[in-house]
Every structure is written in C-alpha cells, then in structure tokens.
Design a protein around this motif. Structure first.
Motif: not given
Length: 201
Positions: A2, A4-6, A16-18, A141-143, A187, A190
């Motif tokens: 994964t 860094p944004d997961l 994802p963070a959200w 791969t990133t937001p 992403l 995910s």
C-alpha cells in the motif's frame, strides 16, 4: 503493498484516508461507492444526491440521505415529477435535507426529464448514463491523481442538459460516474480496487 495515501484499518484492509476515520463513510466506501447502479430509481437518487452535494461535503449528504429519501418519495421519478408548489414549500421547511430552492426545483425538473427519457431512443436514465462509459478507467495511486472531470463526463453533462436536466455539470457527472461504477477511481492498493466487476484491478 500500500502507498502512503492508504490507511490500513483494524480489519487489515487498505482504504483512502477519507474512508478510514468516519464509520459512516467507511461503510459507504466498503459496500456501495463504485458499485454498478443499473436501475432507473437508483440512478435518479444518485444523480439527485450528487446535485445536492455540490458545494458541500459528501458526508453531509450521506448523513441526510434517509431524510432525503423520505422527503422525495424514495426518489421514485414518477412521484417526484408530480410534486407541486406545496411540495416545494414542504421541502424548503424540512430541516432534515439541504434546503436549497434551486436544487429542489432541479430535482423535480430532473424527474420530469427522467420520465421523458423512457419514451425516447436512449432507454431509461440508467441505460443512458451507462452509454457514456469510457473505454478505460483511471488507475490513481494518490488522491492527487484522481481526475475531477473527463471527456465522457463533459459529454454526459452536455447530453443531459440537452434533455432538460439541471445541476449536471461535468464535475458533478464525473462524481456520479465514480459513484455508480462507470469508472473505478479507487486508489491502486485499496481493497476495493476492481471490486465492481466492471474494471479489472
């Protein structure tokens, strides 16, 4: 693996963070967002909620979703198309929903437009929206790599406006396309990537 944004949750699944902190958003992400919606009422509900979301957070709309469903007759297009001025005033007095007169009127107009689609060559609303499915999907791969519009969302927006729909700009239509499975913007990495069955992971 994964990025860094997961965020890996306590269940060992990457999101994802959200979709990681709020249990409501996590449930929506895990079970609904990006899954194919192919029925007319389901598509009309998503179209309506995306319009109400414009300028607001999706979490706000999701929390109000049960109230929206009650206020708009379960998003039955035939029922909503029958709404008159008294219904508009009822909706504007309903603290459970987003009380925006332009969006309320647009939802009623969109119900009329949804019914009109049935008698045309394009099929019902769901079939019409799905006819704008692109040939490929993003693989972010990133937001920051997730698009906010696409050539198809611009084309869908234009086509819906020509058929009498309102609050269907290209950004709103791309969000709709994400929500109902026409594109997969989960992403890479995910646990939901590729889960719709429409696109490979």
């Amino acid at each position: 693996m994964t990025g860094p944004d997961l965020v890996v949750g306590d269940d060992g699944l990457a999101r994802p963070a959200w979709a990681s902190a709020d249990p409501m958003l996590r449930e929506y992400y895990d079970t609904e967002w990006g899954m194919p919606v192919r029925d007319e009422r389901g598509m009309f509900e998503r179209l309506s909620l995306e319009a109400f979301q414009s300028g607001l957070s999706w979490a706000t709309i999701l929390r109000k979703r049960p109230a929206f469903r009650a206020a708009f007759s379960g998003f039955d297009p035939e029922a909503v198309a029958g709404f008159g001025e008294s219904d508009v005033e009822r909706l504007m007095a309903d603290a459970g929903i987003v009380r925006n007169r332009a969006k309320v009127l647009a939802t009623i107009a969109n119900a009329h437009a949804t019914l009109a689609l049935r008698s045309g060559p394009d099929g019902d609303l769901a079939a019409f929206v799905w006819s704008f499915r692109p040939a490929d999907t993003p693989r972010p791969t990133t937001p920051a790599e997730v698009p906010t519009t696409s050539p198809e969302s611009h084309a869908l927006s234009k086509a819906l406006k020509q058929r009498g729909f309102a609050f269907v700009g290209p950004t709103t239509m791309f969000a709709l396309m994400e929500a109902v499975g026409l594109v997969d913007t989960h992403l890479v990495g995910s646990h939901r990537r590729g889960s719709s069955g429409v696109w490979p992971a």
